[in-house]
Design an enzyme around this catalytic site. Structure first.
Site, PDB file in Angstrom:
ATOM      1  N   HIS A 192       0.855  -1.194   0.000  1.00  0.00           N
ATOM      2  CA  HIS A 192       0.000   0.000   0.000  1.00  0.00           C
ATOM      3  C   HIS A 192       0.889   1.241   0.000  1.00  0.00           C
ATOM      4  O   HIS A 192       1.414   1.652   1.028  1.00  0.00           O
ATOM      5  CB  HIS A 192      -0.903  -0.024   1.230  1.00  0.00           C
ATOM      6  CG  HIS A 192      -2.067   0.921   1.160  1.00  0.00           C
ATOM      7  ND1 HIS A 192      -2.116   1.998   0.301  1.00  0.00           N
ATOM      8  CD2 HIS A 192      -3.246   0.946   1.839  1.00  0.00           C
ATOM      9  CE1 HIS A 192      -3.277   2.635   0.471  1.00  0.00           C
ATOM     10  NE2 HIS A 192      -3.974   2.019   1.402  1.00  0.00           N
ATOM     11  N   HIS A 195      -2.717   6.959  -0.859  1.00  0.00           N
ATOM     12  CA  HIS A 195      -3.698   7.540   0.064  1.00  0.00           C
ATOM     13  C   HIS A 195      -3.180   8.192   1.333  1.00  0.00           C
ATOM     14  O   HIS A 195      -3.884   8.238   2.342  1.00  0.00           O
ATOM     15  CB  HIS A 195      -4.738   6.466   0.440  1.00  0.00           C
ATOM     16  CG  HIS A 195      -5.560   6.023  -0.739  1.00  0.00           C
ATOM     17  ND1 HIS A 195      -6.340   4.896  -0.737  1.00  0.00           N
ATOM     18  CD2 HIS A 195      -5.697   6.563  -1.974  1.00  0.00           C
ATOM     19  CE1 HIS A 195      -6.936   4.763  -1.901  1.00  0.00           C
ATOM     20  NE2 HIS A 195      -6.554   5.767  -2.683  1.00  0.00           N
ATOM     21  N   TYR A 197      -0.776   7.270   3.416  1.00  0.00           N
ATOM     22  CA  TYR A 197      -0.226   6.424   4.492  1.00  0.00           C
ATOM     23  C   TYR A 197       1.307   6.432   4.424  1.00  0.00           C
ATOM     24  O   TYR A 197       1.897   7.203   3.661  1.00  0.00           O
ATOM     25  CB  TYR A 197      -0.853   5.029   4.427  1.00  0.00           C
ATOM     26  CG  TYR A 197      -2.356   5.123   4.632  1.00  0.00           C
ATOM     27  CD1 TYR A 197      -2.864   5.633   5.833  1.00  0.00           C
ATOM     28  CD2 TYR A 197      -3.257   4.792   3.631  1.00  0.00           C
ATOM     29  CE1 TYR A 197      -4.238   5.786   6.031  1.00  0.00           C
ATOM     30  CE2 TYR A 197      -4.635   4.935   3.822  1.00  0.00           C
ATOM     31  CZ  TYR A 197      -5.119   5.434   5.020  1.00  0.00           C
ATOM     32  OH  TYR A 197      -6.464   5.598   5.203  1.00  0.00           O
TER      33      TYR A 197
END
Ligand SMILES: Cc1cc2nc3c(=O)[nH]c(=O)nc-3n(C[C@H](O)[C@H](O)[C@H](O)COP(=O)(O)O)c2cc1C
Length: 379
Positions: A192, A195, A197
Site C-alpha cells: 500500500h 492515500h 499512508y
C-alpha cells in the site's frame, strides 16, 4: 436507409463482441478470466486486529473463477494501525485466521492478493503500543480528517519522525508481513503506497521534510517505498508483488507539487524489480469518495510501466470497458460497486441493475449488515 442498416449491423457486431471487462487476461503467471478486480476495502470488522470468520463469507461472495480480489488494508506491525478493528498479518494468530478466508476464495477459483499497510502518522496514541507516538517521515501532525464515508471524524497525535537507522526495521516489517501473507496462502501482496499512508508520506513533498537520504529530491523521497519493494521481491518473488500508488491524490494532507513526475518516476523505477503489477488510483479521485474532472491522466505511467497496469477510482461498467478497449489499463478495479454487488461480474455480463451502496454501513463493526447482506441476482 442504407446508413441505418449499416448502423444496425455495427451495433449488432458490437453486441456480439465480448465485453472488454469480461475478456481473459494473463497477469504474470495468473490466468484471469475477466478484468474486474475487487478493490482493497477496509471493513473494520477484524476485532483485536485478527481477521474474523465472517470474512470467509464476505470474500467468497465476491470470488469468481479467475477473478482477482485484493484484500482490505492489513497492518504489517503493531505500530501500523490507525482505525478500529483493522486486520493485521504480523502475528501467528493473524496468519492462522487468514487461512480459512484465503482457502474459501481459492475454492471458488479466485486469485487473492493481500494489501499490506502501515498508516504512519494517520494514527493516534490510542492505536499505538504503550500509547507511544505514531511513526512517520516527519513530526508534522495531521489535522483532523473525515473518513472515506464522509461520516466519522478522525483525530491524530503528533507523530515521531523515524531516525535514519530505524527505517530498515520498518522495511523489514513489510518483508515479514509479505512472508506471512504467503504462509497464509495468499497468491501475492499489494504494497500500500497510496492515500497518504506511510509510504506516501515519504513520497510526497508536502509531508516529507527530511534532510537525510530519504528526503529532498524525488529519488530520495521514493527510496523508502522502493526499498520495501526490493525487500518484498527478494522475500517472496517479483511474480507475487504489486503496489498501489496515488500520486495525484492528497488524502491525509499528502499532496505532491509535481504528481506527474512522481508517478512517472515510480512507474519507471518499478520496472527494475519486475513486479507483477502497478495499481494506480485515477487522478479524478480528488477525495476518496468523489470523482471530479481533471486534466491529468495515468497514461504516461501506463506507457512507462512494463508489467500489468491496474487502475482504480470511480469506474462504472461503461468507462471500465472503454479504458480496457482503448488500452488505457489492463484491469479495472471496482470498490463501492463491488462492495454492494457481490456478483458484480455476473451483473455486468447480464447487463443487470446494480444494488446501491450504503455509505453509513461502510465501517460499522457488524459481521453481516453492510457486509454480507447485499443481495445477489435471483436469476
Ligand atoms: C469503504 C472503503 C474502504 C476503503 N479501504 C481501502 C483500503 O483498505 N485500501 C486502499 O488502498 N483503498 C481503500 N479504499 C479506496 C478504494 O480501494 C477505491 O480506490 C475507492 O473506493 C475508489 O474506487 P470506487 O470508485 O470503485 O469505489 C476504500 C474505499 C472505501 C469506500
Amino acid at each position: 436507409m442504407g446508413s441505418t442498416v449499416g448502423e444496425e449491423q455495427l451495433s449488432e457486431q458490437m453486441e456480439q463482441q465480448p465485453m472488454p471487462l469480461l475478456t481473459p487476461y494473463k497477469m504474470g503467471k495468473f490466468l484471469l478470466s475477466h478484468r474486474i478486480v475487487l478493490a482493497p476495502l477496509t471493513r473494520q470488522r477484524s476485532f483485536g486486529n485478527v481477521p474474523q470468520p465472517h470474512a470467509i463469507l464476505y470474500y467468497s461472495q465476491r470470488a469468481s473463477k479467475g477473478g482477482l480480489l485484493i484484500a482490505e488494508a492489513t497492518g504489517v506491525s503493531d505500530t501500523a494501525q490507525g482505525y478500529p478493528h483493522t486486520p493485521g498479518i504480523w502475528t501467528k494468530e493473524q496468519v492462522e485466521a487468514w487461512k480459512p478466508i484465503v482457502d474459501a476464495v481459492h475454492e471458488k477459483g479466485g486469485v487473492f492478493f493481500c494489501q499490506i499497510w502501515h498508516v504512519g502518522r494517520v494514527s493516534n496514541y490510542g492505536y499505538q503500543p504503550n500509547g507511544q507516538a505514531p511513526i512517520s517521515c516527519t513530526s508534522k501532525q495531521l489535522s483532523p480528517q473525515v473518513d472515506a464515508n464522509q461520516i466519522n471524524k478522525l483525530e491524530f497525535s503528533p507523530p515521531r519522525a523515524l531516525v535514519t537507522e530505524e527505517i530498515p526495521l520498518v522495511v523489514n516489517d513489510f518483508r515479514l508481513a509479505a512472508r506471512n501473507a504467503i504462509d497464509a496462502g495468499f497468491d501475492g501482496v499489494e504494497i500500500h503506497g497510496a492515500h497518504g499512508y506511510l509510504l506516501d508520506q515519504f513520497m510526497k513533498d508536502s509531508v516529507n521534510d527530511r534532510t537525510d537520504h530519504y528526503g529532498g529530491s524525488l529519488e530520495n523521497r521514493c527510496r523508502f517505498a522502493l526499498e520495501i519493494v526490493e525487500a518484498v521481491v527478494k522475500e517472496i518473488g517479483a511474480d507475487k508483488v504489486g503496489i498501489r500508488l496515488s500520486p495525484f491524490a492528497s488524502y491525509c494532507e499528502a499532496g505532491d507539487s509535481n504528481p506527474e513526475a512522481l508517478g512517472l518516476y515510480m512507474a519507471e523505477a518499478l520496472n527494475k524489480y519486475n513486479i507483477v503489477y502497478a495499481h494506480f488510483v485515477e487522478p479524478r479521485m480528488v477525495t476518496v469518495g468523489e470523482k471530479a474532472e481533471t486534466p491529468h491522466s495515468l497514461l504516461p505511467m501506463r506507457k512507462a510501466f512494463k508489467g500489468t497496469f491496474i487502475s482504480a477510482g470511480g469506474y462504472t461498467k461503461e468507462d471500465g470497458n472503454k479504458a480496457i478497449a482503448e488500452g488505457a489499463t489492463d484491469l479495472a478495479v471496482f470498490g463501492r460497486l463491488f462492495l454492494a454487488n457481490p456478483d458484480l461480474p455476473r451483473r455486468f455480463e447480464l447487463n443487470a441493475p446494480l444494488n446501491k451502496y450504503n455509505r453509513e454501513t461502510f465501517y460499522i463493526p457488524d459481521p453481516v449488515v453492510g457486509y454480507t447482506d447485499y443481495p445477489f441476482l435471483s436469476y
